[in-house]
Design an enzyme around this catalytic site. Structure first.
Site, PDB file in Angstrom:
ATOM      1  N   VAL A   1       0.864  -1.176   0.000  1.00 39.60           N
ATOM      2  CA  VAL A   1       0.000   0.000   0.000  1.00 39.60           C
ATOM      3  C   VAL A   1       0.900   1.226   0.000  1.00 39.60           C
ATOM      4  CG1 VAL A   1      -1.791   1.272   1.237  1.00 39.60           C
ATOM      5  CG2 VAL A   1      -1.789  -1.231   1.281  1.00 39.60           C
ATOM      6  N   CYS A   2       0.614   2.168  -0.887  1.00 41.31           N
ATOM      7  CA  CYS A   2       1.340   3.434  -0.917  1.00 41.31           C
ATOM      8  C   CYS A   2       2.845   3.172  -1.059  1.00 41.31           C
ATOM      9  CB  CYS A   2       0.985   4.229   0.326  1.00 41.31           C
ATOM     10  SG  CYS A   2       1.426   5.975   0.286  1.00 41.31           S
ATOM     11  N   THR A   3       3.669   3.789  -0.225  1.00 38.60           N
ATOM     12  CA  THR A   3       5.117   3.637  -0.352  1.00 38.60           C
ATOM     13  C   THR A   3       5.635   2.324   0.223  1.00 38.60           C
ATOM     14  OG1 THR A   3       5.389   4.929   1.685  1.00 38.60           O
ATOM     15  CG2 THR A   3       5.583   6.107  -0.410  1.00 38.60           C
TER      16      THR A   3
ATOM     17  N   THR B   1       2.748   3.273  -6.971  1.00 37.31           N
ATOM     18  CA  THR B   1       2.894   3.714  -5.587  1.00 37.31           C
ATOM     19  C   THR B   1       2.292   5.107  -5.499  1.00 37.31           C
ATOM     20  OG1 THR B   1       4.449   3.974  -3.745  1.00 37.31           O
ATOM     21  CG2 THR B   1       5.198   4.735  -5.902  1.00 37.31           C
TER      22      THR B   1
ATOM     23  N   ALA C   1      -1.708   2.715  -4.968  1.00 33.10           N
ATOM     24  CA  ALA C   1      -1.223   4.090  -4.976  1.00 33.10           C
ATOM     25  C   ALA C   1      -1.304   4.683  -3.569  1.00 33.10           C
ATOM     26  CB  ALA C   1      -2.026   4.908  -5.981  1.00 33.10           C
TER      27      ALA C   1
END
Length: 319
Positions: free
Chosen positions: A104-106, A124, A157
């Site tokens: 998830v995300c970074t 990301t 993202a």
């Protein structure tokens, strides 16, 4: 159906919503279909972690003692901006053992540092796509989608898109009805319209209080290709057009025309995502009449044409 273990990797500086958003989705799925998921959280040495927002989280266990999970989920947050050799080593050793690897995300940065994204197409948080591509040239970074699924590896993202990805995984495991029930409970779209550049999605209209108006709402949803002008809808509600339009907006928070536009757009989106029907057929079935009419509606609402929308969101077989 075998129970799937979902293991959340925790570390200092983790983004709390990256953890709790997807966790609530999987927990909701377990409540919907008991015995489906076993949810665990773990950190190095089993130590409590402090999230980027200051919340202290006590994990269930030590990563060193955690069994190989079905789904290994690595969240993002400020903590991913600092190298962590011990966590990288753990991911490098244990990541390949999971049947499904998710970030998830970074969190994608953590997976990349462990060499788990080489040769993959990933995404990301939009603010870190350039960095991820620069630091790891062996990875294809796509900054546009809300999430990307490439075989056993799935990346999402920024922040709330982890919820979108978790819903997609639940839909794969349990089917659309279960995922939709969870999305409705969380008051989010099962598949939000548009792409990552949109950053947010409109919530559905309120349900009208009066029965005739509720019936009209249901009729619109079930018959998007019919005549849905104010006069036709007013006749169905047994009200004058003026009274109907005023009452509909008061009780639902939007005009009849806007509600019809939303329903038709959602219907077209669903057909583009879930079927192989042609654009012309979908435009007629969704009430647009012509492909050009549907194209104008998509460009106005989502900033993308139906063909491009399908390319981004129509599921493709894992490989």
């Amino acid at each position: 159906m075998a129970q799937r273990t979902v293991l959340f990797v925790l570390f200092d500086g983790v983004q709390s919503l990256d953890v709790f958003g997807p966790l609530e989705v999987f927990a909701g799925a377990e409540q919907h279909t008991p015995g489906t998921y076993r949810i665990r959280t773990a950190s190095l040495d089993g130590a409590p972690v402090r999230t980027s927002s200051g919340l202290t989280v006590v994990p269930d266990e030590d990563l060193a003692r955690a069994d190989a999970p079905h789904t290994l989920l690595v969240p993002g947050g400020q903590g991913t901006r600092r190298p962590d050799a011990l966590l990288t080593d753990w991911l490098r050793e244990h990541g390949p053992r999971a049947e499904r690897l998710v970030s998830v995300c970074t969190g994608a940065i953590r997976l990349a540092e462990a060499g788990l994204l080489d040769g993959r197409r990933v995404t990301t948080h939009w603010a870190y796509c350039d960095r991820l591509a620069r630091d790891h040239p062996g990875i294809e970074v796509d900054p546009d989608p809300i999430y990307v699924r490439d075989g056993r590896v799935s990346t999402s993202a920024g922040v709330t898109s982890g919820i979108d990805l978790a819903l997609a995984l639940v839909e794969e495991d349990l089917g659309r009805d279960a995922a939709l029930a969870i999305a409705r409970h969380l008051v989010v779209f099962l598949r939000r319209p548009g792409n990552q550049a949109q950053f947010s999605a409109q919530l559905a209209a309120q349900t009208a209080q009066r029965e005739p108006l509720r019936e009209v709402q249901q009729w619109i949803t079930e018959h998007p290709a019919d005549d849905l002008g104010v006069e036709a809808l007013a006749a169905r509600a047994r009200l004058s057009p003026r009274h109907f339009a005023r009452a509909f907006q008061t009780e639902t928070g939007m005009t009849p025309g806007r509600y019809v536009d939303r329903v038709r757009l959602e219907h077209a989106r669903r057909l583009l995502e879930d079927t192989s029907d042609g654009i012309e057929e979908i435009s007629r079935a969704s009430g647009y009449g012509t492909p050009e009419g549907m194209r104008r509606a998509f460009i106005k609402a989502l900033g993308t044409a139906p063909s491009e929308y399908r390319r981004r969101f129509h599921p493709t077989p894992a490989h």
